[in-house]
Design an enzyme around this catalytic site. Structure first.
Site, PDB file in Angstrom:
ATOM      1  N   VAL A  58      20.771 -88.509   6.037  1.00  0.00           N
ATOM      2  CA  VAL A  58      21.801 -87.531   6.393  1.00  0.00           C
ATOM      3  C   VAL A  58      22.493 -86.920   5.186  1.00  0.00           C
ATOM      4  CG1 VAL A  58      22.213 -88.571   8.654  1.00  0.00           C
ATOM      5  CG2 VAL A  58      23.589 -89.325   6.686  1.00  0.00           C
ATOM      6  N   TYR A 160      35.781 -97.256   4.173  1.00  0.00           N
ATOM      7  CA  TYR A 160      35.320 -97.031   5.540  1.00  0.00           C
ATOM      8  C   TYR A 160      36.362 -96.270   6.354  1.00  0.00           C
ATOM      9  CZ  TYR A 160      33.301 -98.073  10.130  1.00  0.00           C
ATOM     10  OH  TYR A 160      32.758 -97.970  11.385  1.00  0.00           O
ATOM     11  N   PHE A 193      32.098-103.481  18.959  1.00  0.00           N
ATOM     12  CA  PHE A 193      30.962-103.389  19.865  1.00  0.00           C
ATOM     13  C   PHE A 193      29.887-104.418  19.514  1.00  0.00           C
ATOM     14  CE2 PHE A 193      32.931 -99.712  21.428  1.00  0.00           C
ATOM     15  CZ  PHE A 193      32.274 -99.316  22.586  1.00  0.00           C
TER      16      PHE A 193
END
Length: 254
Positions: A58, A160, A193
């Site tokens: 990316v 982050y 998650f």
């Protein structure tokens, strides 16, 4: 936008939240291109969903352009972009040795998570504006991935948190910028998650993390993220917004 029959790109689609999103798109009838730096993982997912796997970095304009072109050649021009590729790190700004954290570590996370998101978005948008609008005037939809760390990052998460806060920060202006072209932009900010990375932690650690979530007291399922991502596509009035999906979690400092 009706997902059935539309071409979709999923960055980071070879594992975790990206894999779940690629699978949900395919279940709903999309023609899915699984983009990932790990071509083996991408191919595994693509084989399962009868999609296509494309190597994609990316951060590289050439790599992203080639991936978009390859996907278009196989499936037709994409109208759906799910941006889920990203990396994470945790490093205190002053280490135990008393030295400052390397600037390169900070720059790498920003480069992948923020610059990479922008890089894919700009190239997808450039291709999307050339498409004929659908009956409602819409040409495309982009969904970005941030994190609850964008709002309440923990100790050591400077890089982050900054990268994900940047994604949140560019969502609204990009939606406003692309409104004239009929392209919507939204972001999802997931909490904790049950991704493959999370599952590498010892079970007691996973249970402790789950217990910090008010309700339900469990880790989020990747399928729940995927369902929200696909709902954004079909709900035409969602635009310029970042949506938390976290069970009312607010991260503690540590």
């Amino acid at each position: 936008m009706d997902i059935q029959g539309k071409a979709a790109l999923v960055t980071g689609g070879g594992s975790g939240l990206g894999e779940a999103t690629a699978r949900e798109l395919a279940r709903l009838g999309a023609k899915v291109a699984v983009l990932d730096v790990n071509l083996g993982n991408a191919q595994r997912v693509a084989n399962d969903i009868r999609g296509m796997a494309v190597h994609c970095d990316v951060t590289s304009p050439d790599s992203v352009h080639a991936a978009i072109e390859a996907a278009a050649a196989a499936h037709g021009p994409a109208r759906i972009l799910m941006q889920i590729a990203g990396i994470g790190t945790a490093k205190r700004i002053i280490g135990k040795d008393g030295n400052a954290a390397p600037l390169e570590d900070f720059a790498k996370v920003i480069h992948v998570n923020l610059s990479g998101t922008y890089n894919v978005a700009r190239l997808f948008a450039a291709a999307c504006v050339k498409l004929e609008p659908l009956t409602d005037g819409e040409r495309g939809v982009m969904v970005f991935t941030a994190s609850v760390a964008a709002y309440d990052g923990q100790v050591g998460q400077q890089a982050y948190s900054a990268s994900k806060a940047g994604v949140v920060g560019m969502t609204l202006p990009m939606a406003r910028d692309l409104a004239q072209h009929g392209i919507r932009v939204c972001t999802i900010a997931p909490g904790l998650f049950a991704t493959p990375l999370m599952k590498t932690l010892p079970e007691p650690v996973q249970q402790s993390l789950a217990a910090s979530i008010p309700f339900p007291q469990r880790l989020g399922q990747p399928s729940e993220f995927a369902e929200l991502a696909c709902h954004i596509v079909v709900n035409g009035h969602l635009n310029g917004e970042t949506i938390r999906i976290d069970g009312a979690l607010r991260l503690s400092p540590r």
